[in-house]
Design a protein around this motif. Structure first.
Motif: not given
Length: 718
Positions: A367-386
């Motif tokens: 769960d990367v939470t709604g913070q993805v709006v401000a930090q989209p790289a977190v979501l994308l790094d998590a997706m690419a990492g797994v």
């Protein structure tokens, strides 16, 4: 396999019963062929018209002066016999009979249909119908149908073949495929199936280079061997088959002479067939198309395995990345229901995520939470990492509406493009709201998109099963054993059953463990047997004519001394007299009382369509209450037998529950295999075989009872 090239790839089409009015049955195919781009020649056939819809018309098929690949027949039923004669004289190789008024209207129509089918076979004409809606070849723009639906638009030419017994369903499915943008290769409706069956079309599509996925709608099947052959061909070709089979109640099951007959309802048998050949079952129209979309466009998981060793049970470890904790839990629930592993996020990737968002959940779901709006790289790094860590077969990401945010969309495109180019990366599936242009871009880069999050999880499960079957496409399906007549050499041709003694002897000879037993002709012999076997014993009426001995008072249990055995033997004689005084008394079976902690039922019944079907589950007197049975086709493979024990929950009896010793499940599976081989060896004489129960004890499973019913030699029981 019938050659369907003349039906589905004709270079010329004649319409017999052509109409000048495009909206009529004999007019619509001409309009469709002309307006929608068919490149072959079209020959309207009409007894009086010289021109139809701008084309020269011919009074007869012979007047065309050359053979025609395909004839579309739209004339009254009474005229179809003469039309078939014309087709034979002209050398026409395939014909579609739109005409109704055959088997669907009664006995007279059925007789005409049988005659039409025989004529087609005699003259070598591939017959589709009658009472069907026709066929389409989307790649060659060949629309041999009287449905007007193609006039409002057609789906793109693709790699999904669709075959339906129902014309109405076929037309509806065509419209839905168009709306969903699902690319079709061919579309076929089989109608009354006087000639071609759904199975014939499935097998042809299995060999067709333009078809990758096969969708089929079925209401029934009258030739089970033919369907199995077609499904085996699709399996060998590595082409997934999705089937919607309607009529899922037990209305088709025969009335019960045994638990075996009553428990194996029609739908359970179809499901066993589908499981045997890796068919994906669609229970709704939405499932039908969603599975077609998934299997046509979806990348197979990077990793998968089967806990049971059975291909139908294959699962892929999945990583769930979500912007919503609640939706992530919902997706995880569905994954668990489907048996899909969810390994935790690798330690390095989890550490990096926590450093970026300390309150993010690094378990799985991630769960990367709604913070993805401000930090989209977190979501994308998590997706690419797994996707690239090697731990997961697939990755499912829930984005809600995030993909529509311009900044996130640009970053998401870069990430997905990189993952698409990395062939070692696990496939990525998205759930969320995207517009049509974004969806098209995502799909072009190998990323399936689902609005419903649970559907994305279900897609991963379907792709894992497809990957397993495709990887094993070269492994042959087990063939049925040849009948062994010697097993019944002393049984009269008109016998309807074996006595329990003969049934137990037959099983023992095949290596199936049975309770120590013997046949006593009088009371003294019964006492001698009991003393040799060891008390306590059971005494049971032995008669091939009285199968349900308990109902007739023909069973005495837990006898501990000679006096009890003598009394029970006399009771068996009295029980037979009550049941039918005309029957000769064959004796009584004396058997050791087997002790254990559980009971297993194994049965085999002859299905009128698919032949011998094996069922297994927790047995004993409660079998009709729980009805938790699993099914397979005889003879069973060890993998199928083990999976049946697990699916029926009977495996728990061998797992050491309540302090009982653990027993090898493979040993129990071997029992099922042996029973299924006995059934296959009995061949066409076997009607049902039932062992209820196998007693599960410290020494394994021992058959305490056996019933075998037979069909007359050379025929079937009415």
């Amino acid at each position: 396999m019938p050659d369907l090239d003349f039906l589905l790839k004709p270079r010329s089409v004649a319409v017999i019963g052509a109409s000048t009015q495009p909206e009529k049955v004999g007019g619509m195919p001409i309009r469709l062929l002309r307006e929608l781009g068919y490149a072959g020649r079209i020959f309207p056939v009409h007894p009086t018209a010289s021109e139809i819809q701008g084309l020269p018309a011919y009074a007869t098929l012979a007047a065309i002066g050359q053979p025609v690949d395909l004839a579309i027949v739209a004339v009254p039923a009474v005229a179809t016999e003469s039309v078939m004669a014309q087709l034979a004289r002209n050398g026409t190789r395939a014909a579609i009979f739109f005409t109704s008024g055959f088997a669907e209207v009664g006995d007279e129509g059925l007789a005409m249909q049988v005659a039409l089918a025989e004529s087609a076979r005699r003259h070598g004409v591939v017959l589709l119908g009658p009472n069907c809606l026709g066929v389409m070849n989307l790649r060659e723009r060949m629309f041999a149908t009287f449905s007007p639906i193609p006039l409002t638009g057609v789906p793109p030419a693709g790699d999904v073949g669709l075959v339906s017994q129902s014309g109405a369903f076929g037309a509806y499915a065509f419209a839905l495929a168009r709306e969903a943008g699902l690319g079709l290769s061919h579309w076929v409706t089989t109608g009354n199936e006087a000639g071609l069956q759904v199975a014939d079309v499935i097998e042809w599509m299995a060999q067709d280079k333009d078809t990758r996925v096969i969708l089929a709608y079925m209401e029934g099947c009258r030739d089970g061997a033919r369907l199995r052959q077609a499904l085996a061909a699709a399996r060998a070709a590595g082409k997934p088959v999705v089937i919607t089979k309607v009529g899922t109640t037990e209305a088709g099951a025969r009335s019960a002479q045994s638990h075996t007959a009553s428990l194996a309802g029609e739908d359970a048998v179809y499901q066993a067939v589908f499981d045997e050949y890796g068919v994906h079952r669609a229970h709704t129209i939405e499932d039908f198309f969603r599975l077609g979309y998934t299997l046509s466009r979806g990348r197979r998981p990077a990793r998968w395995h089967s806990p049971s060793g059975l291909l139908a049970d294959a699962v892929a470890p999945v990583a769930i990345v979500t912007v919503s904790g609640g939706v992530g839990i919902m997706m995880a629930d569905r994954a668990e229901e489907l048996g899909m592993p969810m390994p935790p996020m690798p330690a390095a990737a989890a550490k990096a995520l926590r450093e970026s968002i300390p309150f993010a959940s690094t378990a799985n779901p991630i769960d990367v939470t709604g913070q993805v709006v401000a930090q989209p790289a977190v979501l994308l790094d998590a997706m690419a990492g797994v996707a690239t860590c090697g731990e997961y077969g697939s990755v499912v990401a829930f984005l809600a509406g995030g993909a529509n945010a311009p900044r996130l969309w640009e970053e998401l495109q870069r990430t997905i493009r990189a993952l698409h180019e990395d062939k070692r990366a696990a496939p990525l599936l998205l759930s969320g709201v995207v517009d049509d242009d974004k969806r098209a871009w995502l799909e072009a880069h190998g990323c399936l998109v689902f609005r419903e999050p649970a559907h994305a999880i279900e897609a991963v499960a379907a792709l894992a099963r497809a990957a397993a079957w495709e990887a094993a496409a070269s492994v042959p399906v087990a063939e049925a054993a040849a009948p062994v007549g010697a097993l019944l050499r002393d049984v009269p041709d008109d016998a309807s059953a074996l006595s329990e003694f003969d049934a137990m002897r037959l099983l023992a000879d095949a290596g199936v463990p049975v309770a120590a037993h013997g046949l006593a002709r009088d009371a003294d012999e019964a006492v001698a047997l009991a003393q040799r076997i060891g008390y306590p014993v059971a005494v049971k009426l032995c008669s091939a004519q009285v199968l349900h001995k308990s109902d007739a008072g023909g069973v005495a249990l837990n006898l501990t001394d000679a006096a009890a055995v003598r009394k029970a033997f006399a009771a068996m004689q009295a029980a037979l007299a009550r049941a039918d005084a005309s029957l000769p008394f064959e004796g009584a079976l004396v058997a050791r009382m087997v002790r254990g902690w559980g009971e297993l039922m194994v049965g085999v019944r002859r299905d009128p369509v698919f032949g011998l079907v094996v069922l297994a589950g927790i047995g004993g007197t409660a079998v009709e209450i729980f009805r938790q049975m699993a099914f397979g086709l005889a003879p069973l493979s060890p993998e199928r037998a083990r999976a049946m024990l697990e699916h029926s929950r009977a495996a728990v009896l061998f797992a050491g529950h309540r302090g009982n010793p653990v027993l090898p499940l493979a040993q129990a599976a071997d029992l099922l295999v042996r029973v299924s081989k006995v059934a296959a060896a009995l061949g066409p004489r076997l009607d049902t075989l039932e062992i209820n129960p196998f007693i599960i004890g410290a020494d394994g499973a021992v058959a305490a009872d056996a019933v075998i019913t037979l069909l007359p030699a050379g025929g079937s029981r009415a």
